[in-house]
Design an enzyme around this catalytic site. Sequence first.
Site, short mmCIF file in Angstrom:
data_model
loop_
_atom_site.label_atom_id
_atom_site.label_comp_id
_atom_site.label_asym_id
_atom_site.label_seq_id
_atom_site.Cartn_x
_atom_site.Cartn_y
_atom_site.Cartn_z
N CYS A 10 6.44 -0.22 -0.90
CA CYS A 10 7.06 0.74 0.03
C CYS A 10 6.99 2.15 -0.55
O CYS A 10 6.60 2.35 -1.71
CB CYS A 10 8.52 0.35 0.28
SG CYS A 10 9.57 0.50 -1.18
N CYS A 13 8.88 2.62 -3.76
CA CYS A 13 8.22 1.95 -4.89
C CYS A 13 7.08 2.82 -5.41
O CYS A 13 6.90 2.96 -6.62
CB CYS A 13 7.71 0.57 -4.48
SG CYS A 13 9.02 -0.54 -3.94
#
Length: 76
Positions: A10, A13
């Site tokens: 994501c 991340c």
Amino acid sequence: MKIEILGSGCAKCKKTKEIVEQAVAELGIDAEVVKVEDMDAALEYGVMITPAVVVDGDVKVAGKVPTLDKVKEWIS
């Protein structure tokens, strides 16, 4: 030193990985930065929410993007 970024890929991340790589570069540390997208591996560390940062097997943060200064503190 081995630094693992646990997460699904994501935006948070990816940002966490960028911050960790920047900290390693700025400090000139010899570290292996690895992105781990296998959630079973995250669960082995007891991480239920990502992103998470693991330094040499020790979970430093889970569920939020760390600051550059905090990452530098962990790895220096």
